[in-house]
Design a protein around this motif. Structure first.
Motif, mmCIF file in Angstrom:
data_model
loop_
_atom_site.group_PDB
_atom_site.id
_atom_site.type_symbol
_atom_site.label_atom_id
_atom_site.label_comp_id
_atom_site.label_asym_id
_atom_site.label_seq_id
_atom_site.Cartn_x
_atom_site.Cartn_y
_atom_site.Cartn_z
ATOM 1 N N VAL A 1 85.522 42.499 -21.599
ATOM 2 C CA VAL A 1 84.593 43.014 -22.631
ATOM 3 C C VAL A 1 83.025 42.751 -22.308
ATOM 4 C CG1 VAL A 1 84.115 42.502 -25.136
ATOM 5 C CG2 VAL A 1 86.579 42.590 -24.206
ATOM 6 N N PHE A 2 82.778 41.559 -21.983
ATOM 7 C CA PHE A 2 81.288 41.082 -21.708
ATOM 8 C C PHE A 2 80.728 41.832 -20.731
ATOM 9 C CE2 PHE A 2 78.327 38.468 -19.700
ATOM 10 C CZ PHE A 2 77.418 38.017 -20.857
ATOM 11 N N VAL A 3 81.220 42.406 -19.615
ATOM 12 C CA VAL A 3 80.822 43.000 -18.339
ATOM 13 C C VAL A 3 80.786 44.371 -18.991
ATOM 14 C CG1 VAL A 3 81.160 43.980 -16.104
ATOM 15 C CG2 VAL A 3 81.667 41.333 -16.786
ATOM 16 N N ALA A 4 81.692 45.076 -19.612
ATOM 17 C CA ALA A 4 81.673 46.422 -19.895
ATOM 18 C C ALA A 4 80.551 46.751 -20.940
ATOM 19 C CB ALA A 4 83.196 46.984 -20.748
ATOM 20 N N LYS A 5 80.394 45.927 -22.036
ATOM 21 C CA LYS A 5 79.478 46.094 -22.884
ATOM 22 C C LYS A 5 77.873 46.189 -22.290
ATOM 23 C CE LYS A 5 81.980 47.066 -26.033
ATOM 24 N NZ LYS A 5 82.100 48.253 -26.719
ATOM 25 N N ILE A 6 77.510 45.042 -21.378
ATOM 26 C CA ILE A 6 76.435 44.951 -20.649
ATOM 27 C C ILE A 6 76.269 46.121 -19.579
ATOM 28 C CG2 ILE A 6 75.271 43.690 -18.836
ATOM 29 C CD1 ILE A 6 76.338 41.320 -19.940
ATOM 30 N N ASP A 7 77.334 46.690 -19.000
ATOM 31 C CA ASP A 7 77.282 47.855 -18.250
ATOM 32 C C ASP A 7 76.962 49.127 -19.125
ATOM 33 O OD1 ASP A 7 77.584 49.501 -16.038
ATOM 34 O OD2 ASP A 7 79.692 50.025 -16.358
ATOM 35 N N ASP A 8 77.425 49.341 -20.410
ATOM 36 C CA ASP A 8 76.938 50.378 -21.180
ATOM 37 C C ASP A 8 75.542 50.296 -21.610
ATOM 38 O OD1 ASP A 8 77.646 52.835 -22.805
ATOM 39 O OD2 ASP A 8 77.309 51.492 -24.578
ATOM 40 N N LEU A 9 75.120 49.006 -22.152
ATOM 41 C CA LEU A 9 73.798 48.657 -22.368
ATOM 42 C C LEU A 9 72.902 49.008 -21.330
ATOM 43 C CD1 LEU A 9 71.518 47.545 -23.913
ATOM 44 C CD2 LEU A 9 72.248 45.220 -23.153
ATOM 45 N N ASP A 10 73.038 48.814 -19.965
ATOM 46 C CA ASP A 10 72.053 48.816 -18.900
ATOM 47 C C ASP A 10 72.132 50.456 -18.496
ATOM 48 O OD1 ASP A 10 69.938 47.796 -17.131
ATOM 49 O OD2 ASP A 10 71.218 48.799 -15.767
ATOM 50 N N MET B 1 68.848 55.311 -18.693
ATOM 51 C CA MET B 1 68.416 56.742 -19.242
ATOM 52 C C MET B 1 67.033 56.644 -19.871
ATOM 53 S SD MET B 1 72.245 57.728 -20.829
ATOM 54 C CE MET B 1 73.808 57.124 -19.717
ATOM 55 N N VAL B 2 66.899 55.655 -20.943
ATOM 56 C CA VAL B 2 65.707 55.622 -21.763
ATOM 57 C C VAL B 2 64.463 55.568 -20.623
ATOM 58 C CG1 VAL B 2 64.376 54.192 -23.131
ATOM 59 C CG2 VAL B 2 66.688 54.838 -23.860
ATOM 60 N N GLN B 3 64.729 54.441 -19.831
ATOM 61 C CA GLN B 3 63.470 54.255 -18.978
ATOM 62 C C GLN B 3 63.069 55.506 -17.984
ATOM 63 O OE1 GLN B 3 65.254 50.907 -17.127
ATOM 64 N NE2 GLN B 3 64.016 49.367 -17.840
ATOM 65 N N LYS B 4 64.081 56.188 -17.700
ATOM 66 C CA LYS B 4 64.038 57.305 -16.758
ATOM 67 C C LYS B 4 63.270 58.380 -17.679
ATOM 68 C CE LYS B 4 65.759 60.710 -13.422
ATOM 69 N NZ LYS B 4 66.928 61.243 -12.694
ATOM 70 N N LEU B 5 63.676 58.662 -19.004
ATOM 71 C CA LEU B 5 62.974 59.312 -19.795
ATOM 72 C C LEU B 5 61.541 59.294 -20.107
ATOM 73 C CD1 LEU B 5 65.995 60.415 -22.328
ATOM 74 C CD2 LEU B 5 64.916 62.089 -20.365
ATOM 75 N N SER C 1 61.820 64.016 -25.791
ATOM 76 C CA SER C 1 62.496 64.696 -24.518
ATOM 77 C C SER C 1 63.474 65.735 -24.953
ATOM 78 C CB SER C 1 63.251 63.484 -23.906
ATOM 79 O OG SER C 1 64.537 63.043 -24.752
ATOM 80 N N ASP C 2 63.915 66.545 -23.835
ATOM 81 C CA ASP C 2 65.110 67.468 -24.085
ATOM 82 C C ASP C 2 66.442 66.692 -24.611
ATOM 83 O OD1 ASP C 2 63.673 69.670 -23.239
ATOM 84 O OD2 ASP C 2 64.200 69.590 -21.378
ATOM 85 N N ARG C 3 67.178 67.021 -25.307
ATOM 86 C CA ARG C 3 68.457 66.369 -25.441
ATOM 87 C C ARG C 3 69.072 65.868 -24.269
ATOM 88 N NH1 ARG C 3 73.671 67.179 -25.741
ATOM 89 N NH2 ARG C 3 75.043 66.078 -27.112
ATOM 90 N N GLY D 1 73.806 61.751 -22.131
ATOM 91 C CA GLY D 1 74.408 60.422 -22.285
ATOM 92 C C GLY D 1 73.992 59.788 -23.416
ATOM 93 N N LEU D 2 72.742 60.235 -23.993
ATOM 94 C CA LEU D 2 72.383 59.300 -25.220
ATOM 95 C C LEU D 2 72.772 60.225 -26.357
ATOM 96 C CD1 LEU D 2 68.523 58.534 -24.072
ATOM 97 C CD2 LEU D 2 70.611 56.936 -24.143
ATOM 98 N N ASN D 3 73.132 61.625 -26.255
ATOM 99 C CA ASN D 3 73.374 62.427 -27.327
ATOM 100 C C ASN D 3 72.231 62.482 -28.270
ATOM 101 O OD1 ASN D 3 75.428 64.113 -28.551
ATOM 102 N ND2 ASN D 3 76.055 62.765 -29.856
#
Length: 329
Positions: free
Chosen positions: A283-292, A297-301, A312-314, A317-319
């Motif tokens: 659970v811990f790893v899955a949530k950190i994976d999703d966070l990063d 995505m945010v950092q690249k935009l 940005s355009d829609r 991944g962030l919807n």
């Protein structure tokens, strides 16, 4: 070949007046190439063109000479285009005027080649040195040996691989960057959750995406390999970890738990997980994976935003469209 010395990067094109009908020239990679039907039953090509600063799509209909030109090319080809700025549904979609193919040899020694290939913003050598430190931080001897055995086998590929085709950290060294970011987050958060075994969680972070070195292929443009399509990185990573764990004589319980992290790290079955996370560490790893992934995505935009862009355009991944301006304090 036409002059390539006066060309614009995608970021510069997006800064042109959207109402001015400006013309421009760019040297770009074909990132995606898809033939689609029109409402009348004819065909058109949706051609995604880009460089390390961004991308846009041009549509070539069957009556356009560029239709046959692009149809004869493959993803990863380099082209020089001349086009007119145009927008469709608030997205940059230039009207193509001319296009020609350019070989990598023709760009040898030119900064245009370096501009085509996006790389991680952090230094790759420093990231790898940090990554080796994360492996050394695993206290359990056989667990550390398991992780080390995985990277003894795939380390050279892992150092340069992207973390995705398009969604997040989808550039050279992106997988290494993504995994280091996850390891930093994990080691910062572990003191808050004593129920999570630190060695197992850190090992899981480091190996969770290792199957991607087999799933993806390509130099200038990333695509899925045969094994990537038929098996996927979750299964391929599980196979790498199981092989290494047996070699390191990791006890069956710990090996099963480490395998489970790899099999469940995608979070949801519809996102590609083989199973749902069912241990504290998974659970811990899955949530950190999703966070990063989301923050990647945010950092690249933000990196690719023009000076005058507010949103940005829609982003799929962030919807959402991302607000690009900084908070006013």
């Amino acid at each position: 070949m036409a002059d390539i010395s006066t060309t614009l990067a995608v970021r510069d094109v997006k800064s042109l007046d959207p109402k001015g009908g400006d013309t421009f020239a760019s040297v770009l990679l074909i990132k995606r190439l898809a033939e689609r039907p029109t409402k009348t039953g004819n065909s058109f090509l949706a051609v995604e063109l880009g460089d390390k600063t961004g991308s846009f799509t041009v549509n070539c209909f069957s009556d356009n000479p560029a239709f046959e030109f692009f149809k004869g090319l493959k993803e990863g080809a380099i082209v020089r285009i001349e086009a007119k700025v145009d927008y469709y549904q608030n997205r940059l979609s230039p009207r193509l005027l001319r296009a020609e193919q350019i070989s990598a040899d023709q760009l040898a020694g030119s900064p245009l080649m370096a501009n085509l290939v996006e790389t991680a913003p952090e230094d790759a050598d420093a990231l790898w040195k940090e990554f080796e430190g994360h492996i050394a931080a695993i206290g359990h001897t056989e667990m550390r040996a398991t992780v080390q055995a995985v990277f003894d086998e795939i380390g050279a590929q892992f150092r340069i691989a992207p973390a995705a085709v398009a969604m997040h950290h989808a550039y050279r060294h992106g997988l290494l960057e993504h995994t280091c970011h996850m390891a930093r987050a994990a080691r910062a958060l572990l003191p808050l959750y004593p129920e999570v075994d630190a060695d197992l969680a850190l090992a899981g972070v480091l190996v969770h995406d290792t199957g991607k070195v087999i799933e993806y292929q390509g130099d200038l443009v990333t695509s899925k390999s045969r094994k990537g399509i038929l098996q996927g990185h979750v299964v391929l990573g599980y196979q790498l970890v199981r092989k290494a764990g047996l070699k390191a004589k990791l006890n069956p319980d710990l090996l099963e738990r480490l395998e489970h992290i790899v099999l469940s790290h995608q979070g949801e079955l519809e996102w590609g997980a083989a199973v749902i996370a069912a241990t504290p560490e998974a659970v811990f790893v899955a949530k950190i994976d999703d966070l990063d992934a989301k923050m990647g995505m945010v950092q690249k935009l933000l990196r690719q935003a023009g000076d005058s862009d507010e949103f940005s355009d829609r982003h799929l991944g962030l919807n959402a469209q991302l607000l690009l301006t900084k908070p006013q304090k």
